[in-house]
Design a protein around this motif. Sequence first.
Motif, PDB file in Angstrom:
ATOM      1  N   UNK A 152       0.835  -1.205   0.000  1.00 13.90           N
ATOM      2  CA  UNK A 152       0.000   0.000   0.000  1.00 13.90           C
ATOM      3  C   UNK A 152       0.872   1.260   0.000  1.00 13.90           C
ATOM      4  N   UNK A 153       1.956   1.229   0.770  1.00 11.85           N
ATOM      5  CA  UNK A 153       2.840   2.392   0.831  1.00 11.85           C
ATOM      6  C   UNK A 153       3.491   2.637  -0.522  1.00 11.85           C
ATOM      7  N   UNK A 154       3.959   1.565  -1.180  1.00 14.31           N
ATOM      8  CA  UNK A 154       4.561   1.729  -2.497  1.00 14.31           C
ATOM      9  C   UNK A 154       3.563   2.349  -3.474  1.00 14.31           C
ATOM     10  N   UNK A 155       2.316   1.879  -3.427  1.00  9.13           N
ATOM     11  CA  UNK A 155       1.283   2.425  -4.304  1.00  9.13           C
ATOM     12  C   UNK A 155       1.047   3.906  -4.018  1.00  9.13           C
ATOM     13  N   UNK A 156       0.967   4.257  -2.744  1.00  8.15           N
ATOM     14  CA  UNK A 156       0.755   5.663  -2.383  1.00  8.15           C
ATOM     15  C   UNK A 156       1.946   6.526  -2.774  1.00  8.15           C
ATOM     16  N   UNK A 157       3.158   5.989  -2.652  1.00  2.27           N
ATOM     17  CA  UNK A 157       4.329   6.764  -3.054  1.00  2.27           C
ATOM     18  C   UNK A 157       4.319   7.029  -4.558  1.00  2.27           C
ATOM     19  N   UNK A 158       3.917   6.033  -5.350  1.00  2.00           N
ATOM     20  CA  UNK A 158       3.835   6.224  -6.801  1.00  2.00           C
ATOM     21  C   UNK A 158       2.772   7.250  -7.132  1.00  2.00           C
ATOM     22  N   UNK A 159       1.613   7.163  -6.467  1.00  2.00           N
ATOM     23  CA  UNK A 159       0.538   8.126  -6.730  1.00  2.00           C
ATOM     24  C   UNK A 159       0.956   9.532  -6.308  1.00  2.00           C
ATOM     25  N   UNK A 160       1.665   9.644  -5.193  1.00  2.00           N
ATOM     26  CA  UNK A 160       2.131  10.961  -4.740  1.00  2.00           C
ATOM     27  C   UNK A 160       3.158  11.522  -5.707  1.00  2.00           C
TER      28      UNK A 160
ATOM     29  N   UNK B 283       6.206  16.077 -12.199  1.00  2.00           N
ATOM     30  CA  UNK B 283       5.676  15.019 -13.078  1.00  2.00           C
ATOM     31  C   UNK B 283       4.176  14.877 -12.830  1.00  2.00           C
ATOM     32  N   UNK B 284       3.429  15.861 -13.264  1.00  2.00           N
ATOM     33  CA  UNK B 284       1.996  15.885 -13.016  1.00  2.00           C
ATOM     34  C   UNK B 284       1.267  14.975 -14.001  1.00  2.00           C
ATOM     35  N   UNK B 285       0.438  14.073 -13.488  1.00  2.00           N
ATOM     36  CA  UNK B 285      -0.356  13.184 -14.330  1.00  2.00           C
ATOM     37  C   UNK B 285      -1.768  13.761 -14.427  1.00  2.00           C
ATOM     38  N   UNK B 286      -2.185  14.079 -15.620  1.00  2.00           N
ATOM     39  CA  UNK B 286      -3.494  14.704 -15.825  1.00  2.00           C
ATOM     40  C   UNK B 286      -4.624  13.762 -15.414  1.00  2.00           C
ATOM     41  N   UNK B 287      -4.484  12.482 -15.706  1.00  2.00           N
ATOM     42  CA  UNK B 287      -5.538  11.531 -15.347  1.00  2.00           C
ATOM     43  C   UNK B 287      -5.698  11.415 -13.832  1.00  2.00           C
TER      44      UNK B 287
END
Length: 98
Positions: free
Chosen positions: A55-63, A70-74
């Motif tokens: 979960x932390x890895x996922x949140x770090x990628x999303x952050x 590196x802003x992701x428009x989606x």
Amino acid sequence: MLAFLRPYLSTAALALLIFYFGYHAFTGEGGLLQSDKRDATLTAKTEELKTVTAQRRDLEVRAQLLRDTSLSADLLEERARSLLGFADPRDYVIRMEP
């Protein structure tokens, strides 16, 4: 009678003290007979650690995707809709009770 037992009182007290600590060394919360419970707890905590790490890895990628560099428009659109409560006309909305 008490005078006859007086020399043995310290030996009896020491024997009771040894028995008390020995009993708790085997059956206490951290005793030798509780190793199965500790192993089960260790296994459960290891699985929980794997889940939390993922979960932390996922949140770090999303952050990382939400940072200025590196802003992701989606992802930005998804977070804005989620926070503001808006939906795209093409989206299917399923309302659930909390």
